[in-house]
Design an enzyme around this catalytic site. Structure first.
Site, PDB file in Angstrom:
ATOM      1  N   LEU A   1       0.845  -1.188   0.000  1.00 18.25           N
ATOM      2  CA  LEU A   1       0.000   0.000   0.000  1.00 18.25           C
ATOM      3  C   LEU A   1       0.886   1.245   0.000  1.00 18.25           C
ATOM      4  O   LEU A   1       1.700   1.438   0.905  1.00 18.25           O
ATOM      5  CB  LEU A   1      -0.924   0.008   1.212  1.00 18.25           C
ATOM      6  CG  LEU A   1      -1.822  -1.231   1.407  1.00 18.25           C
ATOM      7  CD1 LEU A   1      -2.900  -0.945   2.445  1.00 18.25           C
ATOM      8  CD2 LEU A   1      -2.458  -1.674   0.094  1.00 18.25           C
ATOM      9  N   ALA A   2       0.718   2.079  -1.022  1.00 18.64           N
ATOM     10  CA  ALA A   2       1.589   3.249  -1.184  1.00 18.64           C
ATOM     11  C   ALA A   2       0.830   4.431  -1.770  1.00 18.64           C
ATOM     12  O   ALA A   2       1.397   5.242  -2.506  1.00 18.64           O
ATOM     13  CB  ALA A   2       2.773   2.892  -2.081  1.00 18.64           C
TER      14      ALA A   2
ATOM     15  N   LYS B   1       5.186  10.360  -0.135  1.00 21.25           N
ATOM     16  CA  LYS B   1       5.825   9.962   1.122  1.00 21.25           C
ATOM     17  C   LYS B   1       6.736   8.756   0.962  1.00 21.25           C
ATOM     18  O   LYS B   1       7.860   8.740   1.488  1.00 21.25           O
ATOM     19  CB  LYS B   1       4.761   9.667   2.182  1.00 21.25           C
ATOM     20  CG  LYS B   1       5.350   9.206   3.509  1.00 21.25           C
ATOM     21  CD  LYS B   1       4.316   9.111   4.608  1.00 21.25           C
ATOM     22  CE  LYS B   1       3.318   8.012   4.383  1.00 21.25           C
ATOM     23  NZ  LYS B   1       2.462   7.791   5.567  1.00 21.25           N
TER      24      LYS B   1
ATOM     25  N   GLU C   1     -10.255  -0.685  15.966  1.00 22.13           N
ATOM     26  CA  GLU C   1      -9.516   0.561  15.808  1.00 22.13           C
ATOM     27  C   GLU C   1      -9.701   1.447  17.038  1.00 22.13           C
ATOM     28  O   GLU C   1     -10.738   1.408  17.703  1.00 22.13           O
ATOM     29  CB  GLU C   1      -9.973   1.300  14.542  1.00 22.13           C
ATOM     30  CG  GLU C   1      -9.664   0.568  13.251  1.00 22.13           C
ATOM     31  CD  GLU C   1      -8.171   0.356  13.033  1.00 22.13           C
ATOM     32  OE1 GLU C   1      -7.373   1.220  13.462  1.00 22.13           O
ATOM     33  OE2 GLU C   1      -7.800  -0.682  12.456  1.00 22.13           O
TER      34      GLU C   1
ATOM     35  N   LYS D   1      39.034  11.919 -13.614  1.00 22.37           N
ATOM     36  CA  LYS D   1      37.791  11.469 -14.230  1.00 22.37           C
ATOM     37  C   LYS D   1      38.133  10.704 -15.504  1.00 22.37           C
ATOM     38  O   LYS D   1      38.848  11.205 -16.360  1.00 22.37           O
ATOM     39  CB  LYS D   1      36.894  12.672 -14.542  1.00 22.37           C
ATOM     40  CG  LYS D   1      35.485  12.334 -15.023  1.00 22.37           C
ATOM     41  CD  LYS D   1      35.380  12.211 -16.539  1.00 22.37           C
ATOM     42  CE  LYS D   1      35.703  13.496 -17.239  1.00 22.37           C
ATOM     43  NZ  LYS D   1      35.611  13.344 -18.735  1.00 22.37           N
TER      44      LYS D   1
ATOM     45  N   HIS E   1      49.339  17.180  -6.050  1.00 17.87           N
ATOM     46  CA  HIS E   1      48.516  18.291  -5.598  1.00 17.87           C
ATOM     47  C   HIS E   1      47.991  19.119  -6.760  1.00 17.87           C
ATOM     48  O   HIS E   1      48.642  19.291  -7.781  1.00 17.87           O
ATOM     49  CB  HIS E   1      49.285  19.242  -4.653  1.00 17.87           C
ATOM     50  CG  HIS E   1      50.740  18.963  -4.526  1.00 17.87           C
ATOM     51  ND1 HIS E   1      51.288  18.453  -3.387  1.00 17.87           N
ATOM     52  CD2 HIS E   1      51.765  19.081  -5.408  1.00 17.87           C
ATOM     53  CE1 HIS E   1      52.587  18.285  -3.550  1.00 17.87           C
ATOM     54  NE2 HIS E   1      52.896  18.659  -4.771  1.00 17.87           N
TER      55      HIS E   1
END
Length: 456
Positions: free
Chosen positions: A11-12, A25, A154, A351, A363
């Site tokens: 359940l969402a 949420k 409940e 990279k 450095h």
């Protein structure tokens, strides 16, 4: 009794008003992963043949975030209670499979607890996850008769006597698909909230003479839900504390377990030491005797034996062979590779670059789209100029090259083995083996030079 097939309903559909967020949420993260993703992963690990996700608010965001999961999307257009949510999913239930009901905002439920619940489900009955609380205010109470579960009341519908009950419903349950569909069809909204409660199926099952088996989780945190950011932050600390404890017991030295965050999976060797405020993201592998200094962030990387990462370095999608030293304040971006014994010092960024065995960039350098051989010295301020405003190009530096400070290598360019690049040089053409290259403006001396006077 355990059926061979089981589907899971998550359940969402809730909006999450108390999160004060535009994000649904269940998409708020715990340990770097959406809460609902934790639940989906648990369902899959448990062996669910199908995961039905009941959604309402923020459907497009949910579908985009969870697009790589094999989910059956079930719309609950109106949020009329947990029973109503299950009714939307019921047409997808097979009669001969078990249906396990979970919640997208209860992220720490464990596979072990769910397996015990599944094993405990009686034939034709319901497996119900319950806990006892010192203060059960606001929760549905478990009613019993002669020790047997008879129903769930409940809080708003409970009598004063029932509100004294400390055993409460967690909302997580499992039942046969055919039984679930039959009970769901009988639900009504005749209650204080005017909603359809999934909890009412407990009383329906009891009235049919079906057994309800109550199972307790190992930890209360497994069934704690999230309604606001404070609750989420508390569960985050619970989770991190558990992960830190596991690592300590497995031999990893965390200098302060309360200041360590694991947001993924960590594989480690022996005698690993991790200082404070380190964050591990994604899948990270640390070899034997690796040391990680304070404030480092390591993401999706493999770090070989005896590597030492000094404080405040960031390592992402990188591969380090044995005995490399990094930092402090170094940044290894995706595609960075360091061969055995290589060194990347403070304020060096790499990279898509390979630094050869024993090579050093001490450095203040940028090494991008580069292949650097063994035993190379990269002087301070060296930059591989890999971008012309439209495309990226590669710099290749052979073994035993010395690159002086403040050098720019304008790619595409190749520097041969044993070459020397003088300080302050801009390299725009290929350099042959063992050559010396320098490009400088001639140095001019003017005796008795007077500085310009400041205007008053």
């Amino acid at each position: 009794m355990l059926n061979s097939a089981m589907s899971v309903v998550i359940l969402a559909a809730g909006k999450g008003t108390r999160m004060y967020s535009d994000l649904p949420k269940v998409l708020h993260t715990l340990a770097g992963k959406a809460m609902v993703q934790h639940v989906i992963d648990a369902a899959n690990e448990l062996g669910a043949s199908q995961v039905h996700l009941v959604y309402g608010h923020g459907g497009d965001l949910l579908k985009n975030t969870l697009k790589n999961d094999n989910l059956n999307w079930v719309l609950q257009a109106e949020q009329l209670g947990t029973g109503h949510a299950m009714q939307q999913a019921a047409p997808f239930f097979s009669d001969d499979e078990d249906i396990l009901m979970l919640y997208g905002d209860v992220p720490l439920i464990s596979v072990e607890t769910l397996q015990r619940l599944r094993d405990a489900k009686p034939q034709g009955g319901i497996g119900l996850l319950t806990v006892k609380l010192d203060d059960p205010s606001g929760y549905g109470r478990i009613t019993r008769e002669n020790g047997k579960v008879t129903g769930i009341v409940e809080h708003k519908d409970a009598t004063d006597e029932q509100r004294q009950i400390q055993e409460i419903n967690t909302g997580i349950l499992i039942a046969n698909g055919a039984d679930m569909k039959r009970w769901l069809a009988k639900l009504t909204n005749n209650n204080a909230q005017g909603e359809y409660y999934i909890t009412d199926i407990i009383a329906l099952a009891y009235q049919e003479g079906r057994e309800i088996a109550a199972v307790h989780p190992d930890r209360l945190s497994e069934v704690e839900g999230v309604n606001n950011r404070l609750q989420l932050s508390r569960l985050e600390r619970v989770y991190q504390s558990e992960q830190a404890e596991k690592l300590l017991l497995a031999g990893v030295m965390l200098r302060d377990p309360a200041r360590f965050d694991l947001r993924g999976a960590l594989t480690h060797g022996r005698d690993v030491e991790i200082d404070t405020n380190v964050i591990i993201k994604g899948n990270v592998t640390l070899g034997h005797r690796v040391k990680i200094g304070a404030g480092c962030v390591i993401k999706n990387s493999v770090i070989g034996d005896d590597c030492d990462i000094s404080p405040y370095s960031v390592v992402e999608d990188a591969h380090l062979e044995a005995a490399c030293t990094i930092g402090p304040f170094a940044r290894l971006r995706p595609g960075a590779e360091l061969r055995e014994g290589a060194h990347v010092g403070n304020f060096v960024e790499m990279k898509k670059a390979r630094l050869g065995k024993g090579s050093k960039a001490g450095h203040l350098s940028y090494l991008g789209d580069a292949e650097i051989g063994d035993n190379v010295n990269i002087g301070a301020g060296t930059i591989t100029c890999n971008y012309d405003g439209a495309n990226k190009f590669k710099t290749i530096i052979g073994d035993d090259v010395f690159v002086g400070s403040d050098t720019q290598l304008v790619a595409p360019v190749t520097v041969g083995k044993g070459a020397t690049i003088a300080a302050g040089t801009t390299v725009t053409r290929d350099v042959a083996d063992n050559e010396l290259v320098l490009s400088r403006v001639p140095q001019v001396h003017k005796q008795g030079w007077q500085r310009p006077a400041k205007k008053k």
